[in-house]
Design a protein around this motif. Structure first.
Motif: not given
Lengths: 115, 116
Positions: A32, A34, A36, A43-44, A51, A94, A101, A103, B31, B33, B45, B48, B50, B94, B99, B101-107
């Motif tokens: 997957n 991304f 950013y 922030h990011l 995906f 990912n 998860g 990245l 999750n 991080f 990183l 992290f 989970y 995250s 789905s 499968r998609v692990y979008e991360q929020y910062f």
């Protein structure tokens, strides 16, 4: 080890110029992908993601990216940049098989748009 | 909207001090991080997690530890701060998409730590 490489570290463009930022990753399995963006002092935030499905994905603010599996690439594009696009851009991957998860980020590209 | 908050935007500590960086997310994400961001190196990183009380080392865990006692909170600890830990520290959270499968991360906004 898996890695992500962004070839352009610092890009300077004039407004209305076209943009392409390169991103390559090293992993042979399902991924997957991304992009950013980090605007100055902010922030990011997510620009776009891929995906599955159509390899050309569209994101916010007129950005798009194309996933080319054979080239392990996910380049970011914008046909006409604006001064407000000045920011740092990060490509991230990912690994899509049974992971938590995590990245992997590229080194980042600083984009400076001159008015 | 997902919100990830960090306890401080700027922090100045002395060498040898124990430093705590706190991160809280309000979206019930599994999750969480911790990254450090340095010019030319991107995001690396540190650790992290989970799940509550679970943690895994990232790429650069040396000199750091973490704690996750509650799902919404993830703390980064510098046991004995050193000048080479001067950096921007970013927290993210995250969960899988629908789905799976998609692990979008929020910062979060980041903490700029200076160790003198």
């Amino acid at each position: 080890a898996q890695s992500v490489s962004q070839h352009n570290h610092h890009v300077i463009l004039s407004e209305a110029a076209s943009l392409e930022l390169g991103c390559n990753y090293s992993y042979g399995g399902t991924v997957n992908l991304f992009w950013y963006v980090q605007y100055p002092g902010q922030h990011l935030q997510l620009l776009l993601k891929y995906f599955s499905g159509d390899p050309l994905v569209k994101g916010i603010k007129g950005f798009e990216a194309e996933f080319i599996k054979s080239k392990f690439s996910f380049n970011l594009r914008k046909p006409s940049v604006q001064w407000s696009d000045t920011a740092e851009y990060f490509c991230a991957v990912n690994l899509g098989s049974g992971n938590t998860g995590k990245l992997i980020f590229g080194q980042g590209t600083t984009l400076q748009v001159k008015p | 909207d997902v919100k990830v908050t960090q306890s401080s935007r700027y922090l100045v500590k002395r060498t040898g001090e124990k430093v705590f960086l706190e991160c809280v997310q309000d979206m019930d994400h599994e999750n969480m991080f911790w990254y450090r961001q340095d010019p030319g190196l991107g995001l690396r990183l540190i650790y992290f997690s989970y799940d509550v009380k679970m943690k895994e080392k990232g790429d650069i865990p040396e000199g750091y530890s973490v704690s996750r006692e509650k799902k919404e909170r993830f703390s980064l600890i510098l046991e004995s701060a050193s000048t080479n830990q001067t950096s921007m520290y970013l927290c993210a959270s995250s969960s899988p998409s629908t789905s799976g499968r998609v692990y979008e991360q929020y910062f979060g906004p980041g903490t700029r730590l200076t160790v003198t």
